[in-house]
Each structure stands twice: as C-alpha cells, then as structure tokens.
Design an enzyme around this catalytic site. Structure first.
Site, PDB file in Angstrom:
ATOM      1  N   ASN A   1      43.499 136.367  79.882  1.00 48.18           N
ATOM      2  CA  ASN A   1      43.480 134.909  79.759  1.00 48.18           C
ATOM      3  C   ASN A   1      44.878 134.489  79.308  1.00 48.18           C
ATOM      4  O   ASN A   1      45.234 134.671  78.144  1.00 48.18           O
ATOM      5  CB  ASN A   1      42.418 134.510  78.722  1.00 48.18           C
ATOM      6  CG  ASN A   1      42.502 133.041  78.351  1.00 48.18           C
ATOM      7  OD1 ASN A   1      43.173 132.259  79.024  1.00 48.18           O
ATOM      8  ND2 ASN A   1      41.827 132.665  77.274  1.00 48.18           N
ATOM      9  N   TRP A   2      45.650 133.964  80.240  1.00 49.55           N
ATOM     10  CA  TRP A   2      47.039 133.626  79.911  1.00 49.55           C
ATOM     11  C   TRP A   2      47.168 132.373  79.054  1.00 49.55           C
ATOM     12  O   TRP A   2      48.244 132.067  78.548  1.00 49.55           O
ATOM     13  CB  TRP A   2      47.851 133.417  81.208  1.00 49.55           C
ATOM     14  CG  TRP A   2      48.067 134.652  82.008  1.00 49.55           C
ATOM     15  CD1 TRP A   2      47.473 135.886  81.829  1.00 49.55           C
ATOM     16  CD2 TRP A   2      48.936 134.791  83.134  1.00 49.55           C
ATOM     17  NE1 TRP A   2      47.933 136.770  82.773  1.00 49.55           N
ATOM     18  CE2 TRP A   2      48.827 136.119  83.593  1.00 49.55           C
ATOM     19  CE3 TRP A   2      49.793 133.913  83.816  1.00 49.55           C
ATOM     20  CZ2 TRP A   2      49.554 136.595  84.688  1.00 49.55           C
ATOM     21  CZ3 TRP A   2      50.516 134.377  84.907  1.00 49.55           C
ATOM     22  CH2 TRP A   2      50.388 135.715  85.328  1.00 49.55           C
ATOM     23  N   LYS A   3      46.080 131.632  78.937  1.00 47.77           N
ATOM     24  CA  LYS A   3      46.125 130.343  78.216  1.00 47.77           C
ATOM     25  C   LYS A   3      47.257 129.488  78.799  1.00 47.77           C
ATOM     26  O   LYS A   3      47.562 129.623  79.984  1.00 47.77           O
ATOM     27  CB  LYS A   3      46.285 130.569  76.709  1.00 47.77           C
ATOM     28  CG  LYS A   3      45.279 131.607  76.205  1.00 47.77           C
ATOM     29  CD  LYS A   3      45.131 131.639  74.728  1.00 47.77           C
ATOM     30  CE  LYS A   3      44.113 132.713  74.386  1.00 47.77           C
ATOM     31  NZ  LYS A   3      43.650 132.636  73.010  1.00 47.77           N
TER      32      LYS A   3
ATOM     33  N   GLY B   1      43.920 137.869  75.437  1.00 49.08           N
ATOM     34  CA  GLY B   1      44.805 136.709  75.381  1.00 49.08           C
ATOM     35  C   GLY B   1      46.257 137.148  75.284  1.00 49.08           C
ATOM     36  O   GLY B   1      46.893 137.534  76.270  1.00 49.08           O
ATOM     37  N   GLY B   2      46.788 137.119  74.073  1.00 48.56           N
ATOM     38  CA  GLY B   2      48.200 137.404  73.850  1.00 48.56           C
ATOM     39  C   GLY B   2      48.714 138.651  74.557  1.00 48.56           C
ATOM     40  O   GLY B   2      49.784 138.631  75.185  1.00 48.56           O
TER      41      GLY B   2
ATOM     42  N   GLU C   1      33.450 136.507  71.931  1.00 53.80           N
ATOM     43  CA  GLU C   1      34.756 136.261  71.319  1.00 53.80           C
ATOM     44  C   GLU C   1      34.568 135.595  69.967  1.00 53.80           C
ATOM     45  O   GLU C   1      34.459 134.359  69.895  1.00 53.80           O
ATOM     46  CB  GLU C   1      35.597 135.355  72.226  1.00 53.80           C
ATOM     47  CG  GLU C   1      35.939 135.973  73.555  1.00 53.80           C
ATOM     48  CD  GLU C   1      37.256 135.425  74.092  1.00 53.80           C
ATOM     49  OE1 GLU C   1      38.151 136.235  74.350  1.00 53.80           O
ATOM     50  OE2 GLU C   1      37.400 134.198  74.216  1.00 53.80           O
TER      51      GLU C   1
ATOM     52  N   GLU D   1      38.468 127.730  72.673  1.00 53.63           N
ATOM     53  CA  GLU D   1      39.480 126.666  72.584  1.00 53.63           C
ATOM     54  C   GLU D   1      39.028 125.426  73.358  1.00 53.63           C
ATOM     55  O   GLU D   1      39.334 124.296  72.981  1.00 53.63           O
ATOM     56  CB  GLU D   1      40.833 127.189  73.097  1.00 53.63           C
ATOM     57  CG  GLU D   1      41.453 128.152  72.087  1.00 53.63           C
ATOM     58  CD  GLU D   1      42.383 129.196  72.676  1.00 53.63           C
ATOM     59  OE1 GLU D   1      42.888 129.015  73.793  1.00 53.63           O
ATOM     60  OE2 GLU D   1      42.590 130.226  72.000  1.00 53.63           O
TER      61      GLU D   1
ATOM     62  N   GLY E   1      43.501 135.295  68.654  1.00 53.22           N
ATOM     63  CA  GLY E   1      44.891 134.952  68.376  1.00 53.22           C
ATOM     64  C   GLY E   1      45.280 135.110  66.914  1.00 53.22           C
ATOM     65  O   GLY E   1      46.341 134.647  66.501  1.00 53.22           O
TER      66      GLY E   1
ATOM     67  N   HIS F   1      35.260 128.857  76.809  1.00 48.13           N
ATOM     68  CA  HIS F   1      36.188 129.505  75.870  1.00 48.13           C
ATOM     69  C   HIS F   1      36.206 128.690  74.568  1.00 48.13           C
ATOM     70  O   HIS F   1      36.130 127.462  74.603  1.00 48.13           O
ATOM     71  CB  HIS F   1      37.588 129.584  76.479  1.00 48.13           C
ATOM     72  CG  HIS F   1      38.520 130.408  75.641  1.00 48.13           C
ATOM     73  ND1 HIS F   1      39.145 129.891  74.535  1.00 48.13           N
ATOM     74  CD2 HIS F   1      38.887 131.706  75.724  1.00 48.13           C
ATOM     75  CE1 HIS F   1      39.865 130.847  73.967  1.00 48.13           C
ATOM     76  NE2 HIS F   1      39.728 131.959  74.671  1.00 48.13           N
TER      77      HIS F   1
ATOM     78  N   SER G   1      41.987 139.402  69.776  1.00 50.88           N
ATOM     79  CA  SER G   1      43.035 140.302  69.290  1.00 50.88           C
ATOM     80  C   SER G   1      42.882 141.746  69.762  1.00 50.88           C
ATOM     81  O   SER G   1      43.132 142.683  69.004  1.00 50.88           O
ATOM     82  CB  SER G   1      43.132 140.236  67.755  1.00 50.88           C
ATOM     83  OG  SER G   1      43.456 138.922  67.344  1.00 50.88           O
TER      84      SER G   1
HETATM   85  P1  PGA Z   1      43.669 136.980  71.924  1.00 53.06           P
HETATM   86  O1  PGA Z   1      42.847 135.880  72.776  1.00 53.06           O
HETATM   87  O2  PGA Z   1      43.539 138.293  72.646  1.00 53.06           O
HETATM   88  O3  PGA Z   1      45.075 136.476  71.888  1.00 53.06           O
HETATM   89  O4  PGA Z   1      43.031 137.038  70.583  1.00 53.06           O
HETATM   90  C1  PGA Z   1      41.620 136.190  73.378  1.00 53.06           C
HETATM   91  C2  PGA Z   1      41.092 134.995  74.121  1.00 53.06           C
HETATM   92  O5  PGA Z   1      41.326 133.860  73.706  1.00 53.06           O
HETATM   93  O6  PGA Z   1      40.422 135.131  75.149  1.00 53.06           O
END
Ligand code: PGA
Length: 249
Positions: free
Chosen positions: A9-11, A232-233, A166, A96, A172, A94, A211
């Site tokens: 997930n590149w956000k 994510g990251g 999640e 967010e 994050g 998600h 994470s």
């Molecule tokens: P993260 O994000 O790996 O940076 O914690 C995961 C996600 O939001 O899907």
C-alpha cells in the site's frame, strides 16, 4: 493450502520516476517468488503500473474506490474505472480512510459491494485502535466491522475477498503486533466467519498489516492463520518489499 499474498500500500507516495525503478525491479524479481505480489499505488499511477507490470507476476490495485458506479461524485473513482486500468485488487476500509475521511462501516460495506459487483478482489481492512485494545474490545470491533460487510453482501459476497487485520496502533508506528497477538485476532476473524455460515472460512486469506518489516515478517507469516501482509512504509523500498515477499515464500 492458502497461497500467501503480499500487497504493498503505497499510500500518497511516489512519482513517475521513483515508481518506474520500483516497478521494474518488482517485475524482474517477482517471477521467482512463490507468493502472490500486489502493488497499490495512488490512482494517477495505475496506468503506469499497468504499462510496466502487464504480463508479469505482479498484480496491481487501488487504495480505495467509490461506492457509486458513476455520476455527480466529484473527485471519486469508480470500480469500473479501476477495471479499465487492469486493476485486480482494491483496498476497502483502510483505517486511514475510516479515521481521516470519515468512512463509516456502512460506507465501507457499500464500497466492498461495488468492488465485488465489478469483479475486483476487495481487500477489506479491519482493526482496533489502541484505546479499543486497551479496553479489551478488539474482538467486538473487528466483528462489528466484518458484520457491516456481511449484512450488505452476505457470506456469498466474501467468496473472492481477501481480509487484512491492521491494528490501527501498529500502522506506520513501528509498533508491530506480536505474532501471538496477530494470530489470536486472525483466528478470531476466521472463526467468526465460520460461525456466520461462511463455508470457505478456512480458505479465505487474512493478511496482517502494521509495521511489517523484513525483520519481523518471517515470524508473523509463520503463524497458522496469517496468510501474508499488507505493507505500507516498507513497500516503497524495493529491497525491503522483496525481502518481505521472500519471507512469505
Ligand atoms: P505500515 O502501513 O506498514 O507503514 O505500518 C500498513 C498499512 O497502512 O497498510
């Protein structure tokens, strides 16, 4: 046997130039992996993903979609548009989207239904906040998020879906759920779906997200009910993302 899946997930990250290097690298190396690999770039880069990944072992998808098929919804993107760009997957719910953009359980259910109707594979994200975990209501929260979708599409609507657990406090933050914490919630999700009459509960894939790094992926993915990760990251760094995919091998 459930085939492991690792989705990036590149956000809201990337640029045409940066993406090109990352996508080329994934294209070159994903063929040797035994897990399924998916990238979810921002909408404007889906055409680039399509151009660079077509015919490769890497699938692509979007990070969200509209619950509506078309119409006066300025700024929104429909499931059909994602299909036009060759997407196979789409993230739904998600945390967010839920917390920053006010997506309620019922909006998430509408988006899930729109994805299924269009033939996309929805990756439904569920998970509790830190205060919810500390008050001992993790199970209630996750069941409520699942039930909102089940009430909308029924168990049949889950047939093609992927789930992602999640925990919001782990996204994050560098604070990963322990493998035991992840396993406990994954098992709870699976048994809840079975209790709701979903016959394929033992076959649906449940990813862990929050994470995930090359250093913790092997142990997380080694849990019996963890079928891969939503990253994510670490999905923005080719070496890290590929190492995480290796951990799912
Ligand atoms: P993260 O994000 O790996 O940076 O914690 C995961 C996600 O939001 O899907």
């Amino acid at each position: 046997m459930r085939k492991k899946l690792v989705a990036g997930n590149w956000k809201m990250h990337g640029s045409l130039r940066q993406n090109e290097a990352l996508l080329q690298r994934l294209r070159a190396e994903a063929g040797a992996l035994s897990c399924e690999v998916v990238v979810c770039p921002p909408f404007p880069y889906l055409a680039q993903a399509q151009a660079l990944l077509e015919g490769s072992a890497v699938a692509w998808g979007a990070q969200s979609l509209s619950e509506f098929p078309q119409g006066a919804h300025t700024g929104e993107v429909s499931a059909g548009m994602l299909c036009d760009l060759g997407c196979r997957y789409v993230l739904v719910g998600h945390s967010e989207r839920r917390s920053l953009y006010g997506e309620s359980d019922s909006v998430v259910a509408g988006k899930f239904e729109a994805a299924v109707r269009a033939g996309l594979v929805p990756v439904l994200c569920v998970g509790e906040t830190l205060s919810e975990r500390e008050s001992g209501v993790t199970g209630d929260v996750v069941r409520r998020q699942l039930d909102a979708v089940l009430d909308r599409v029924g168990v049949a609507g889950l047939a093609s879906a992927v789930l992602a657990y999640e925990p919001v406090w782990a996204i994050g933050t560098g604070m990963t759920a322990t493998p035991e914490q992840a396993q406990a919630v994954h098992a709870l999700i699976r048994s809840h779906l079975a209790a709701c009459g979903f016959e394929a509960a033992s076959a649906i894939r449940i990813l862990y997200g929050g994470s995930v790094k090359p250093q913790n992926a092997v142990e997380l993915f080694g849990q019996p009910d963890v079928d891969g990760g939503l990253i994510g990251g670490a999905a923005l760094v080719a070496d890290d993302f590929l190492a995480i995919c290796q951990a799912a091998n």
